[in-house]
Design a protein around this motif. Structure first.
Motif, mmCIF file in Angstrom:
data_model
loop_
_atom_site.group_PDB
_atom_site.id
_atom_site.type_symbol
_atom_site.label_atom_id
_atom_site.label_comp_id
_atom_site.label_asym_id
_atom_site.label_seq_id
_atom_site.Cartn_x
_atom_site.Cartn_y
_atom_site.Cartn_z
ATOM 1 N N LYS A 30 -30.535 -64.034 -93.201
ATOM 2 C CA LYS A 30 -29.188 -64.619 -93.182
ATOM 3 C C LYS A 30 -28.740 -65.083 -91.799
ATOM 4 O O LYS A 30 -27.654 -65.631 -91.653
ATOM 5 C CB LYS A 30 -28.164 -63.614 -93.716
ATOM 6 C CG LYS A 30 -28.423 -63.144 -95.121
ATOM 7 C CD LYS A 30 -28.087 -64.214 -96.125
ATOM 8 C CE LYS A 30 -28.308 -63.669 -97.530
ATOM 9 N NZ LYS A 30 -27.981 -64.607 -98.544
ATOM 10 N N LYS A 32 -29.282 -64.616 -87.124
ATOM 11 C CA LYS A 32 -29.708 -63.727 -86.043
ATOM 12 C C LYS A 32 -28.503 -63.336 -85.206
ATOM 13 O O LYS A 32 -27.572 -64.119 -85.015
ATOM 14 C CB LYS A 32 -30.815 -64.323 -85.203
ATOM 15 C CG LYS A 32 -30.577 -65.643 -84.566
ATOM 16 C CD LYS A 32 -31.788 -65.986 -83.717
ATOM 17 C CE LYS A 32 -31.951 -67.468 -83.546
ATOM 18 N NZ LYS A 32 -33.049 -67.807 -82.672
ATOM 19 N N GLY A 80 -25.781 -57.202 -91.903
ATOM 20 C CA GLY A 80 -25.338 -58.595 -91.848
ATOM 21 C C GLY A 80 -26.468 -59.596 -91.931
ATOM 22 O O GLY A 80 -26.350 -60.608 -92.622
ATOM 23 N N VAL A 81 -27.585 -59.349 -91.239
ATOM 24 C CA VAL A 81 -28.691 -60.309 -91.266
ATOM 25 C C VAL A 81 -29.503 -60.210 -92.553
ATOM 26 O O VAL A 81 -30.273 -61.114 -92.853
ATOM 27 C CB VAL A 81 -29.627 -60.187 -90.034
ATOM 28 C CG1 VAL A 81 -28.887 -60.514 -88.767
ATOM 29 C CG2 VAL A 81 -30.309 -58.854 -89.969
ATOM 30 N N THR A 82 -29.326 -59.135 -93.322
ATOM 31 C CA THR A 82 -30.035 -59.042 -94.605
ATOM 32 C C THR A 82 -29.149 -59.447 -95.783
ATOM 33 O O THR A 82 -29.598 -60.172 -96.666
ATOM 34 C CB THR A 82 -30.573 -57.613 -94.859
ATOM 35 O OG1 THR A 82 -29.508 -56.680 -94.729
ATOM 36 C CG2 THR A 82 -31.678 -57.266 -93.910
ATOM 37 N N ASN A 83 -27.889 -59.010 -95.811
ATOM 38 C CA ASN A 83 -27.027 -59.273 -96.968
ATOM 39 C C ASN A 83 -25.841 -60.180 -96.683
ATOM 40 O O ASN A 83 -25.301 -60.778 -97.599
ATOM 41 C CB ASN A 83 -26.477 -57.954 -97.542
ATOM 42 C CG ASN A 83 -27.577 -57.041 -98.009
ATOM 43 O OD1 ASN A 83 -28.628 -57.484 -98.429
ATOM 44 N ND2 ASN A 83 -27.347 -55.751 -97.920
ATOM 45 N N SER A 84 -25.363 -60.248 -95.458
ATOM 46 C CA SER A 84 -24.188 -61.020 -95.056
ATOM 47 C C SER A 84 -22.900 -60.301 -95.479
ATOM 48 O O SER A 84 -22.886 -59.548 -96.447
ATOM 49 C CB SER A 84 -24.243 -62.415 -95.677
ATOM 50 O OG SER A 84 -23.434 -63.302 -94.980
ATOM 51 N N PRO A 141 -23.071 -63.367 -91.081
ATOM 52 C CA PRO A 141 -23.813 -62.151 -90.753
ATOM 53 C C PRO A 141 -23.066 -61.201 -89.812
ATOM 54 O O PRO A 141 -23.339 -60.011 -89.793
ATOM 55 C CB PRO A 141 -25.088 -62.672 -90.089
ATOM 56 C CG PRO A 141 -24.727 -64.007 -89.555
ATOM 57 C CD PRO A 141 -23.671 -64.547 -90.476
ATOM 58 N N ASP A 142 -22.116 -61.715 -89.031
ATOM 59 C CA ASP A 142 -21.402 -60.906 -88.045
ATOM 60 C C ASP A 142 -20.110 -60.369 -88.655
ATOM 61 O O ASP A 142 -19.169 -61.129 -88.896
ATOM 62 C CB ASP A 142 -21.117 -61.737 -86.795
ATOM 63 C CG ASP A 142 -20.616 -60.902 -85.628
ATOM 64 O OD1 ASP A 142 -20.278 -59.725 -85.833
ATOM 65 O OD2 ASP A 142 -20.578 -61.438 -84.506
#
Length: 187
Positions: A30, A32, A80-84, A141-142
């Motif tokens: 999702k 970096k 966040g980077v896997t699911n958002s 993602p953040d």
């Protein structure tokens, strides 16, 4: 030890991470993210168990607080980077609407002019229903940026307590007030 800080953070297979000094870079499907960690906090990555361990310099109150905070931030980065992350907002009011034009969110909120908000890089805004009640989803993602941009949008027209018009989070309960009571009779 901090109850949160001592728990290891599990790293999924589809996430790449690199540690350079006190900077942590995490990349996933999702997006970096990058986090600079306090110099008194050490990050160790165990590749066999696919876990991140966070260690602190001492048992001072300040270091204990940083220990738990750092662990929570890293766990949120991996999520966040896997699911958002996402926040849903509703715009309630007659004539109020929202639309995305390029890299801007344009809101009509009953002012004499439309409100233009630049969408930050890494954040995605979807307008599912453009008119009353308008529904929009802020995702990315953040976690901090998603929450901050949602708060900025909500701050443009917070819900008022008499009719409930304005921008609110989905599921948010607005405490309503009674309007002016009409009394008949001569004073």
């Amino acid at each position: 030890m901090s109850r949160i800080g001592k728990q290891p953070v599990r790293v999924p297979d589809n996430v790449k991470l690199s540690i350079a000094g006190n900077t942590l870079n995490i990349e996933g499907p999702k997006g970096k993210l990058r986090q600079v960690v306090h110099p008194d906090i050490a990050i160790e990555y165990n590749q066999q168990n696919k876990q991140i361990l966070i260690k602190r310099a001492s048992d001072e109150k300040y270091h204990k607080a940083l220990h738990g905070l750092t662990r929570a931030l890293i766990a949120n980065m991996i999520t966040g980077v896997t699911n958002s992350f996402s926040k849903n907002l509703e715009i309630v009011g007659l004539g109020y609407n929202a639309k995305v034009q390029g890299k801007e969110l344009v809101l009509s909120l009953g002012y004499t002019h439309p409100v233009h908000l630049e969408i930050p890089m890494g954040i995605k805004v979807d307008v599912t229903n453009p008119t009353n009640p308008a529904k929009l989803t802020v995702s990315g993602p953040d976690k901090q940026m998603v929450g901050q941009f949602s708060a900025v949008i909500r701050g443009k027209k917070p819900p008022e307590p008499y009719k409930g018009m304005g921008i609110k989070y989905e599921g948010e309960v607005i405490r309503r007030k009674a309007g002016k009571a009409f009394t008949s009779g001569a004073a």
